[in-house]
Design an enzyme around this catalytic site. Structure first.
Site, PDB file in Angstrom:
ATOM      1  N   ASP A 162       0.840  -1.200   0.000  1.00 18.56           N
ATOM      2  CA  ASP A 162       0.000   0.000   0.000  1.00 18.56           C
ATOM      3  C   ASP A 162       0.882   1.261   0.000  1.00 18.56           C
ATOM      4  O   ASP A 162       0.381   2.382  -0.093  1.00 18.56           O
ATOM      5  CB  ASP A 162      -1.028  -0.002   1.145  1.00 18.56           C
ATOM      6  CG  ASP A 162      -0.400   0.021   2.518  1.00 18.56           C
ATOM      7  OD1 ASP A 162       0.845  -0.079   2.630  1.00 18.56           O
ATOM      8  OD2 ASP A 162      -1.151   0.134   3.513  1.00 18.56           O
ATOM      9  N   SER A 163       2.213   1.058   0.034  1.00 16.81           N
ATOM     10  CA  SER A 163       3.146   2.158  -0.228  1.00 16.81           C
ATOM     11  C   SER A 163       2.904   2.705  -1.638  1.00 16.81           C
ATOM     12  O   SER A 163       3.398   3.783  -1.986  1.00 16.81           O
ATOM     13  CB  SER A 163       4.602   1.700  -0.076  1.00 16.81           C
ATOM     14  OG  SER A 163       4.832   0.489  -0.766  1.00 16.81           O
ATOM     15  N   LYS A 219      -1.238  -9.664   2.619  1.00 15.07           N
ATOM     16  CA  LYS A 219      -0.518  -9.234   3.823  1.00 15.07           C
ATOM     17  C   LYS A 219      -1.393  -8.251   4.573  1.00 15.07           C
ATOM     18  O   LYS A 219      -2.081  -7.435   3.954  1.00 15.07           O
ATOM     19  CB  LYS A 219       0.810  -8.572   3.433  1.00 15.07           C
ATOM     20  CG  LYS A 219       1.530  -7.919   4.605  1.00 15.07           C
ATOM     21  CD  LYS A 219       2.891  -7.389   4.213  1.00 15.07           C
ATOM     22  CE  LYS A 219       2.885  -5.960   3.730  1.00 15.07           C
ATOM     23  NZ  LYS A 219       2.324  -4.972   4.672  1.00 15.07           N
ATOM     24  N   GLU A 257       9.135  -5.126  10.299  1.00 19.55           N
ATOM     25  CA  GLU A 257       9.610  -3.847   9.744  1.00 19.55           C
ATOM     26  C   GLU A 257      10.159  -2.940  10.843  1.00 19.55           C
ATOM     27  O   GLU A 257       9.534  -2.763  11.905  1.00 19.55           O
ATOM     28  CB  GLU A 257       8.440  -3.127   9.045  1.00 19.55           C
ATOM     29  CG  GLU A 257       8.849  -1.756   8.504  1.00 19.55           C
ATOM     30  CD  GLU A 257       7.798  -1.103   7.609  1.00 19.55           C
ATOM     31  OE1 GLU A 257       6.756  -1.731   7.334  1.00 19.55           O
ATOM     32  OE2 GLU A 257       8.043   0.055   7.211  1.00 19.55           O
TER      33      GLU A 257
HETATM   34  O1  KIV Z   1       3.308  -1.049   1.637  1.00 25.20           O
HETATM   35  C1  KIV Z   1       4.441  -1.526   1.677  1.00 25.20           C
HETATM   36  O2  KIV Z   1       5.244  -1.436   0.742  1.00 25.20           O
HETATM   37  C2  KIV Z   1       4.831  -2.181   2.907  1.00 25.20           C
HETATM   38  C3  KIV Z   1       6.283  -2.163   3.218  1.00 25.20           C
HETATM   39  C4  KIV Z   1       6.703  -0.801   3.594  1.00 25.20           C
HETATM   40  C5  KIV Z   1       6.600  -3.107   4.291  1.00 25.20           C
HETATM   41  O3  KIV Z   1       4.008  -2.652   3.619  1.00 25.20           O
END
Ligand code: KIV
Length: 282
Positions: free
Chosen positions: A44-45, A113, A183
């Protein structure tokens, strides 16, 4: 060939490191698959890296499904993890299972996730994995809980906080998760969680002892420069290279140096060219 959870379990047992990287679009996913990346996270980044938000909070299920499906098309032989966005699983077990199912059904992801480790989240992990969906937990610096964590800070930096993380990892495993992402914790905490785990532990900013490593691709290729976390190593400077290419293109167009017709234009035969000019003269 696409790796499965059995391959990741074996790799964790034998000490072969799992290489995990984010991607959000077809093209990047294609290059990652060509490079032999084991597992791709459509994180979700996405919100910050691709959509220009300041946080991950505004990201929707529609955003995630569209981008996860594009990544699946780009990397059909790579294990894809879809990240459950904010408020797509917090409300109830039913909501969580239904949205997790969308990643598998509509985006062809292999696993989902979700962040957190409280009693409600453990219930979501039980429900989603109970529905037959591979589920990765995510603990430590969990951005969707930034408010409760008091910001985007490294976690587990006291013995008490570290013990809590080790306990959370055990509970997530017992709830049925197939892997856990840790993380933003000190390396010793990553090590102790990994030592005690019966499932693969992936780390991002969690030191070198975890079974695998994750980075955000736009950080490690030098594209996302709003800020760079301490744990990032830059393997390329693609942002600077893009800027150079865009600048040179602009300069050449303005100077009339691009296009060069002999190289970059479509051809017409002499006869047709003469006929055209003749017709225009009449
Ligand atoms: O959204 C994402 O890329 C993540 C990572 C920062 C662990 O959850």
């Amino acid at each position: 060939m696409k790796k499965t959870i059995l391959d990741f379990n074996r790799m964790a047992e034998t000490g072969e490191k799992i290489v995990y990287l984010t991607a959000y679009d077809y093209l990047t996913a294609k290059y990652e698959e060509r490079a032999g990346i084991d597992m791709i996270l459509v994180g979700d980044s996405l919100g910050m890296v691709e959509l220009g938000y300041e946080t991950t909070f505004p990201v929707t299920m529609e955003d995630m499904i569209r981008h996860s499906a594009a990544v699946s098309r780009g990397a059909p032989n790579t294990f894809i993890v879809g990240d459950m966005p904010y408020m797509s699983y917090q409300v109830s077990d039913e909501q969580a299972v239904s949205n997790a199912g969308r990643f598998i059904k509509e985006a062809l992801a292999d696993c989902i996730k979700l962040e957190g480790a409280g009693p409600d989240i453990l219930s979501r992990i039980r429900a989603i994995s109970g529905a037959g969906i591979l589920t990765m937990g995510h603990i430590g610096l969990t951005p969707q809980f930034a408010g409760q964590l008091g910001g985007y800070k490294a976690q587990g930096r006291s013995a008490e906080a570290a013990l809590k993380l080790i306990d959370q990892a055990k509970k997530i495993e017992e709830a049925g998760a197939c892997m856990i992402l840790v993380e933003g914790v000190p390396a010793i905490v990553g090590r102790e969680i990994t030592k005690r785990a019966g499932i693969p532990i992936l780390g991002i900013g969690a030191g070198s002892y975890t079974h695998g490593q994750l980075l955000i691709y736009a950080d490690m290729v030098g594209m996302y420069d709003n800020f760079t976390p301490k744990f990032v190593k830059k393997y390329a400077h693609i942002g600077a290279e893009l800027e150079r290419a865009f600048t040179e293109y602009g300069q050449e167009v303005r100077a009339g140096k691009f296009p060069v017709d002999a190289e970059h234009a479509y051809k017409i035969s002499e006869t047709e060219a003469e006929a055209l000019m003749e017709a225009l003269r009449e």
